[in-house]
Design an enzyme around this catalytic site. Sequence first.
Site, PDB file in Angstrom:
ATOM      1  N   ASP A 153      -9.752  -3.002   1.398  1.00 54.86           N
ATOM      2  CA  ASP A 153      -9.851  -2.470   2.761  1.00 54.86           C
ATOM      3  C   ASP A 153     -11.225  -1.816   2.903  1.00 54.86           C
ATOM      4  OD1 ASP A 153      -9.768  -0.385   4.838  1.00 54.86           O
ATOM      5  OD2 ASP A 153      -7.628  -0.785   4.993  1.00 54.86           O
ATOM      6  N   ASP A 182      -7.402  -4.249  10.049  1.00 53.26           N
ATOM      7  CA  ASP A 182      -6.665  -2.995   9.892  1.00 53.26           C
ATOM      8  C   ASP A 182      -7.413  -1.854  10.573  1.00 53.26           C
ATOM      9  OD1 ASP A 182      -4.936  -1.029   9.176  1.00 53.26           O
ATOM     10  OD2 ASP A 182      -5.445  -1.003   7.053  1.00 53.26           O
ATOM     11  N   HIS A 190     -11.645   2.008   2.353  1.00 55.23           N
ATOM     12  CA  HIS A 190     -10.988   2.656   1.214  1.00 55.23           C
ATOM     13  C   HIS A 190     -11.892   2.976   0.040  1.00 55.23           C
ATOM     14  CE1 HIS A 190      -6.588   1.620   2.442  1.00 55.23           C
ATOM     15  NE2 HIS A 190      -7.291   2.184   3.402  1.00 55.23           N
ATOM     16  N   ASP A 231     -10.444   4.085  10.321  1.00 60.59           N
ATOM     17  CA  ASP A 231      -9.839   2.905  10.951  1.00 60.59           C
ATOM     18  C   ASP A 231     -10.287   2.694  12.393  1.00 60.59           C
ATOM     19  OD1 ASP A 231      -7.921   1.672   8.889  1.00 60.59           O
ATOM     20  OD2 ASP A 231      -7.410   3.796   8.791  1.00 60.59           O
ATOM     21  N   LYS A 241      -6.985   2.566  -2.711  1.00 57.74           N
ATOM     22  CA  LYS A 241      -7.565   3.536  -1.791  1.00 57.74           C
ATOM     23  C   LYS A 241      -8.184   4.671  -2.593  1.00 57.74           C
ATOM     24  CE  LYS A 241      -6.083   6.066   2.252  1.00 57.74           C
ATOM     25  NZ  LYS A 241      -5.373   5.873   3.497  1.00 57.74           N
ATOM     26  N   TRP A 295       0.861  -1.185   0.000  1.00 55.78           N
ATOM     27  CA  TRP A 295       0.000   0.000   0.000  1.00 55.78           C
ATOM     28  C   TRP A 295       0.897   1.234   0.000  1.00 55.78           C
ATOM     29  CZ3 TRP A 295      -0.162   3.782   3.931  1.00 55.78           C
ATOM     30  CH2 TRP A 295      -0.985   4.884   3.578  1.00 55.78           C
ATOM     31  N   ASP A 353     -12.086   7.285   6.132  1.00 57.39           N
ATOM     32  CA  ASP A 353     -11.246   6.102   6.377  1.00 57.39           C
ATOM     33  C   ASP A 353     -10.602   6.200   7.759  1.00 57.39           C
ATOM     34  OD1 ASP A 353      -9.685   3.829   5.981  1.00 57.39           O
ATOM     35  OD2 ASP A 353      -8.094   4.948   4.986  1.00 57.39           O
ATOM     36  N   GLU A 356      -2.971  -2.937  -2.481  1.00 62.15           N
ATOM     37  CA  GLU A 356      -4.115  -2.338  -1.769  1.00 62.15           C
ATOM     38  C   GLU A 356      -4.469  -0.962  -2.325  1.00 62.15           C
ATOM     39  OE1 GLU A 356      -3.420  -1.867   2.428  1.00 62.15           O
ATOM     40  OE2 GLU A 356      -5.442  -1.144   2.826  1.00 62.15           O
ATOM     41  N   HIS A 410      -8.678  -6.221   4.263  1.00 57.82           N
ATOM     42  CA  HIS A 410      -8.358  -5.444   5.449  1.00 57.82           C
ATOM     43  C   HIS A 410      -9.694  -5.082   6.071  1.00 57.82           C
ATOM     44  CE1 HIS A 410      -3.973  -3.897   4.947  1.00 57.82           C
ATOM     45  NE2 HIS A 410      -4.050  -5.189   5.115  1.00 57.82           N
TER      46      HIS A 410
HETATM   47  C1  RNT Z   1      -3.832   2.776   4.749  1.00 61.95           C
HETATM   48  C2  RNT Z   1      -3.972   1.324   4.521  1.00 61.95           C
HETATM   49  C3  RNT Z   1      -2.877   0.471   5.066  1.00 61.95           C
HETATM   50  C4  RNT Z   1      -2.460   0.878   6.466  1.00 61.95           C
HETATM   51  C5  RNT Z   1      -1.514  -0.084   7.131  1.00 61.95           C
HETATM   52  C6  RNT Z   1      -0.818   0.539   8.280  1.00 61.95           C
HETATM   53  O1  RNT Z   1      -4.926   3.483   4.362  1.00 61.95           O
HETATM   54  O2  RNT Z   1      -5.201   0.883   5.004  1.00 61.95           O
HETATM   55  O3  RNT Z   1      -3.240  -0.847   4.996  1.00 61.95           O
HETATM   56  O4  RNT Z   1      -3.562   1.027   7.294  1.00 61.95           O
HETATM   57  O5  RNT Z   1      -0.657  -0.622   6.218  1.00 61.95           O
HETATM   58 ZN    ZN Z   2      -5.512  -1.275   4.912  1.00 53.43          ZN
END
Ligand code: RNT
Ligand code: ZN
Length: 421
Positions: free
Chosen positions: A262, A329, A265, A299, A231, A188, A297, A229, A289
């Site tokens: 993810d 994640d 994302h 998290d 986004k 990523w 986003d 990955e 993720h």
């Molecule tokens: C970032 C991605 C990535 C990170 C990690 C730390 O937007 O989601 O996966 O969260 O690699």
């Molecule tokens: Zn991620």
Amino acid sequence: MPTIDHVLEQNYRNAKDVYARFGVDTDEVLTKLSTIAISLHCWQGDDVSGFEGSGDLTGGIQVTGSYPGRARNPQELRQDIEQALSLIPGKLRLNLHALYAETEGERVERNQLQPKHFENWVQWAKTHKLGLDFNPSFFSHPLSNDGFTLSHPDPAIRSFWIEHGQACRRIGGYFGKELGVPCVTNIWIPDGYKDIPIDRVAPRQRLLEALDTILAEPISKAHNLDAVESKLFGIGSESYVVGSHEFYLGYATRNNTLLCLDSGHFHPTEVISNKISAALLFLDQILLHVSRPVRWDSDHVVVFDDELQAIMEEIVRGDFLERTHLGLDFFDASINRIAAWVIGTRNAQKALLKALLEPTSMLRELELAGDLTARLALSEELKAYPWSAVWDYYCATQNVPIREAWLQEVRNYEQRELSNR
Ligand code: RNT
Ligand code: ZN
């Protein structure tokens, strides 16, 4: 076999009968559940800090909160993960970032990282019978400060990051070889522009070539699996992200890598549960993720919400378990970090269990027969079925605390350990 509370066992028996009426064998489901690995992300334990001492977290991702007790070194982080592991049932893996290299005080540039810098992690993983996953770290570094890494217009900076990617694939291969189970190495990058770009294609062209160079070295898929990955936006890359979904879907399809989806994302109304079945028609395997975006986003810790259940249902209904790598994640520094791991992981497992208990073929038949009334009626009734009794029994047989009993363990650990930090 641990001694199981009588009431808990009776509840399980009742649940077993209820599900058996639909032809679902709860014992078989629990055996299955215990084989499905979830990859615990190491970075929840220290707010994505790592051990380089590089300072601020950059790359357009953010950890908020200042809960005390953050792991400050490899020993503390491993000890905290062990504490979390003791409270989570089933099969787990650990997901590392390159930032978590141990270089014994020596400054090792990221393009110079080697397997030996992760020897302690591998030894520890062997002791705890964990598979390892890996991520090159394309952020929190002076050479990523202007927001570009693999797509950087400066060839010298680009090369540095390409070499980092290459080094990380070798480390992933080393993990897989040592542990006898493939490592998923996930790329990523944060690259993108805050404001509207003139040229959207050139950075993507550079990223494409950089990825090709990184992936050129053959490494056995028995040891390392590559994932990419995508986004939509990050903090500071709101208008344009080089590695977008379309970019990586195309890249993964053409190059037969894994695609990492993810949950945070995409546009807030867009869900990854609806992408899995399409992606897996064109790809061998995917990486997830599992996260929770709250308006962006963000998290947040994974909760037992509709989307989490939908993700797990999709994987189970589509028979995709063998082709899906499940990773978590999220990073929350406003609550006890070990609790965050336990809450998020147990939720993912509960959702998986609930999906495995579904009488899917019956529902599919109703759908095919056009009985959409029964499809909705049964789907809704099944939500209140006694899957939680099956979950409690599973925790008991796996020797981890039942229901919220884990919280006291976390409190004790906080008192004993975290409060001294
Ligand atoms: C970032 C991605 C990535 C990170 C990690 C730390 O937007 O989601 O996966 O969260 O690699
Ligand atoms: Zn991620």
